[in-house]
Design an enzyme around this catalytic site. Sequence first.
Site, PDB file in Angstrom:
ATOM      1  N   ASP A 247      15.547   4.749   0.714  1.00  0.00           N
ATOM      2  CA  ASP A 247      14.955   6.068   0.947  1.00  0.00           C
ATOM      3  C   ASP A 247      15.782   6.956   1.869  1.00  0.00           C
ATOM      4  O   ASP A 247      15.521   8.161   1.972  1.00  0.00           O
ATOM      5  CB  ASP A 247      13.551   5.933   1.556  1.00  0.00           C
ATOM      6  CG  ASP A 247      12.527   5.413   0.566  1.00  0.00           C
ATOM      7  OD1 ASP A 247      12.832   5.365  -0.646  1.00  0.00           O
ATOM      8  OD2 ASP A 247      11.410   5.047   0.996  1.00  0.00           O
TER       9      ASP A 247
ATOM     10  N   LYS B 291       7.394  11.065   4.460  1.00  0.00           N
ATOM     11  CA  LYS B 291       7.417  11.516   3.063  1.00  0.00           C
ATOM     12  C   LYS B 291       6.201  10.951   2.332  1.00  0.00           C
ATOM     13  O   LYS B 291       5.595   9.952   2.738  1.00  0.00           O
ATOM     14  CB  LYS B 291       8.711  11.089   2.353  1.00  0.00           C
ATOM     15  CG  LYS B 291       8.971   9.566   2.299  1.00  0.00           C
ATOM     16  CD  LYS B 291       8.256   8.840   1.174  1.00  0.00           C
ATOM     17  CE  LYS B 291       8.574   7.353   1.141  1.00  0.00           C
ATOM     18  NZ  LYS B 291       7.693   6.592   0.226  1.00  0.00           N
TER      19      LYS B 291
END
Length: 295
Positions: free
Chosen positions: A140, A11
């Site tokens: 996350d 990401k």
Amino acid sequence: MPSVRLKAFAKINMRLEILGKRADGYHELRTIFQTISLHDTVQLEAVRGDKVELVVEGDASLASEPTKGNLVRRAIEAARKELGWKRGIRATLTKRIPVGRGLGGGSSDAAAALIGMMRLARKQIPAERLIEIGSSLGADVPFFLHGGRALGVGRGDEIYPLPDGPHHTVLVVSPHDIGVRTVDAYGWLATRLTSRDKPPTIWSFCALCWSAQDVGLRNDFEAAVFPRHSRLRSIKRALLQRGAAEAMLAGSGSAVFALFRSPAMARRAAQGFPQDQVFICDTVSRGKYRLAQQG
């Protein structure tokens, strides 16, 4: 014996604003996550017995560490308990995402392991409980259970999926000789958090999130990390000079990423960093992310 194989995507944070330290010791943040096509691979195979075995390939340093604390193993153990899975698991983690560079590789690996266990068991963990398990593994991880583009608030573990933004070619530069621990980056940022202007309201941030256009990159960590690692600032400047539309530190670092208008431009720019790891990839929509996780 049945097995599954999943891609665990990296990401980038298109925006990352750190608002301050909370009473529980964590930091309050607002971020826009975006999946990119750079990925690790997680393979899970059901085996006889009741043991969990994890083999790490592609990263000698990670492979040499005890696997007990590895997020993939912890995710497998949590999923086994939740699903009532009694058989053993042989897991192979093949690393491509560089470790400790702000790209979320460990969290993505954990999310892939959770999804993989549900596929092996042919049984779903209720969504709310799955997010709870993911959050217990890392802030996350809940994002990687959704993928695509998403708003993250709180510790970053409260996730609100967003419409896909414009497609971008992404060049990631991972310096071989610089690592930034997240705890250090937060420590460097502490004095700036107490002295800066009042952050924008959540309403103005949400307006950016729901925009169909590019919203402009921002990362509060740059102000704390760049003075201590000037080469990262130089990498960002070089990417812009080589034609990037925008460039920014990835998470708390130390990778730096840039958005390009075409793969050819990104390939030419990558030639300027022969001493570093470079990855040319794309942003990944939520639809493509879900298809990849379904196998």
